[in-house]
Design a protein around this motif. Structure first.
Motif, short mmCIF file in Angstrom:
data_model
loop_
_atom_site.label_atom_id
_atom_site.label_comp_id
_atom_site.label_asym_id
_atom_site.label_seq_id
_atom_site.Cartn_x
_atom_site.Cartn_y
_atom_site.Cartn_z
N ARG A 1 -6.83 -3.45 -0.82
CA ARG A 1 -7.83 -2.40 -0.46
C ARG A 1 -7.37 -0.99 -0.84
O ARG A 1 -7.81 -0.02 -0.24
N GLY A 2 -6.50 -0.89 -1.81
CA GLY A 2 -6.18 0.44 -2.32
C GLY A 2 -4.70 0.77 -2.33
O GLY A 2 -4.05 0.78 -1.29
N ARG B 1 0.82 -1.22 0.00
CA ARG B 1 0.00 0.00 0.00
C ARG B 1 0.85 1.27 0.00
O ARG B 1 0.34 2.35 -0.26
N SER C 1 -7.63 0.32 -7.05
CA SER C 1 -8.67 0.58 -6.05
C SER C 1 -8.98 -0.64 -5.20
O SER C 1 -9.51 -0.51 -4.10
N THR C 2 -8.67 -1.82 -5.70
CA THR C 2 -9.08 -3.04 -5.01
C THR C 2 -7.92 -3.82 -4.41
O THR C 2 -8.07 -4.44 -3.35
N TYR D 1 -12.36 6.04 -7.65
CA TYR D 1 -11.06 5.98 -6.99
C TYR D 1 -10.17 7.04 -7.64
O TYR D 1 -9.70 6.87 -8.77
#
Ligand code: GLY
Length: 351
Positions: free
Chosen positions: A121-122, A96, A117-118, A159
């Motif tokens: 979780r980003g 991340r 975006s996925t 996003y």
């Protein structure tokens, strides 16, 4: 350099526009994000043209890079290709605290953005759009998605990127067809929001002539998109006007299996259909469809494509601007002003 800021609380970002900016992209990104792993997603048309410049600039600025190349075309906006991206990103050891960069047109931007975006979780995300369509529309505003067999963009997210870097020199390598795809969206901005922009495009009615003012046109379109997105980030009201011509356009794309007509071609024809529909229902002044038709024709875009009633109604049924039995059609009250018109889904048929 032209600089625009998208002011969304907690998710602000800049759009930087200048010829030759790609070679400075590493420096621009570093001003915002500490050197980290940068996974670049591109397609096999764009990779040989621009990936080396981007990679060098990132490495010079301390980023380590992985280049992930997908096949060009709408087929790559699929769950299967997305799954390949997840695999390659994880293999690269992305976290991340790292970065995903979309280098390419709208398809690459949507796919890489949805991945960003996925995954975990980003993951922070930067857009470097290389087509006109992506530079003036899809790279700005945070819509990211993939397609399903049932329709376009049915799985997606809002996003926002951390930065959008627009280098108009990247347009030089586009075919006339892909350049014109973008012009369909530029004309759309004129129809829905800015009569002066529409008139300006009318005064430069070819790719060659447009070259003289392209930076200004890109910048004006991004400014218009900024206004709309800041007012309605999540597409529940005003943002829907950006879909002028798209309800009919999506029906055309789907009817022809996303193969025979590009998005811009389908939207060009969809805009003419929407204007004709508006004229027949009394919302759009007579003569508007002719004016739109003449302008899209001057960029070699189609204005008449056969579509049967069933295909149109099927597309309207799953249109994301629909609720219950109603769909919001985007029509033109005049050049420069759009109207959202709730219409019964089964009744959108006038030909
Ligand atoms: N391309 C339409 C939108 O961003 O809402």
């Amino acid at each position: 350099m032209q600089n625009l800021c998208i002011n969304l609380p907690g998710r602000e970002y800049e759009i930087k526009i200048e010829k030759g900016l790609l070679k400075n992209s590493g420096k621009l990104i570093k001003e915002l994000i500490n050197p980290c792993k940068a996974a670049i997603v591109t397609d096999s048309n764009v990779a040989p043209l621009y990936s080396e410049t981007l990679i060098s600039s990132l490495r010079e600025n301390g980023f380590s890079t992985a280049l992930i190349t997908v096949a060009p075309g709408e087929g790559s906006k699929s769950p299967e290709t997305l799954s390949v991206l997840y695999d390659k990103m994880l293999e690269f050891g992305i976290t991340r605290g790292d970065l995903i960069i979309a280098l390419g047109g709208g398809i690459v931007g949507d796919l890489a953005g949805f991945c960003a975006s996925t995954l975990l979780r980003g993951i922070p995300f930067v857009q470097i759009p290389t087509t006109l369509l992506a530079q003036i529309d899809s790279s700005v505003g945070g819509k990211v998605a993939i397609n399903l067999p049932q329709g376009k963009n049915l799985v997606g997210a809002f996003y926002q990127p951390k930065l959008v870097i627009i280098d108009p020199l990247c347009l030089d390598t586009l075919s006339d067809e892909i350049f014109s795809d973008g012009m369909a969206e530029a004309i759309k901005y004129g129809v829905i929001l800015d009569e002066q922009l529409f008139e300006k495009i009318e005064s430069y009615p070819s790719r060659t002539k447009m070259g003289e003012i392209i930076e200004d046109v890109i910048s004006r379109c991004c400014e218009l998109k900024k206004i709309v997105v800041e007012e309605d980030e999540l597409d529940t009201g005003k943002r829907m006007i950006l879909n002028f011509g798209h309800t009919f356009g999506h029906a055309i794309e789907k009817r022809y299996n996303f193969k025979d007509y590009s998005h811009g071609q389908a939207v060009a024809c969809g805009m003419v259909m929407a204007a004709e529909y508006g004229e027949k229902t009394g919302i759009t002044p007579l003569g508007t469809s002719d004016r739109i038709e003449n302008l899209v024709l001057s960029f070699g875009l189609p204005t008449k494509i056969d579509i049967d009633k069933e295909s149109l109604l099927d597309a309207i049924k799953i249109d994301k601007k629909g609720e219950g039995n109603l769909v919001s059609l985007i029509l033109s009250e005049k050049i420069g002003k759009a109207a959202l018109v709730p219409t019964e889904k089964g009744k959108v048929w006038i030909w």
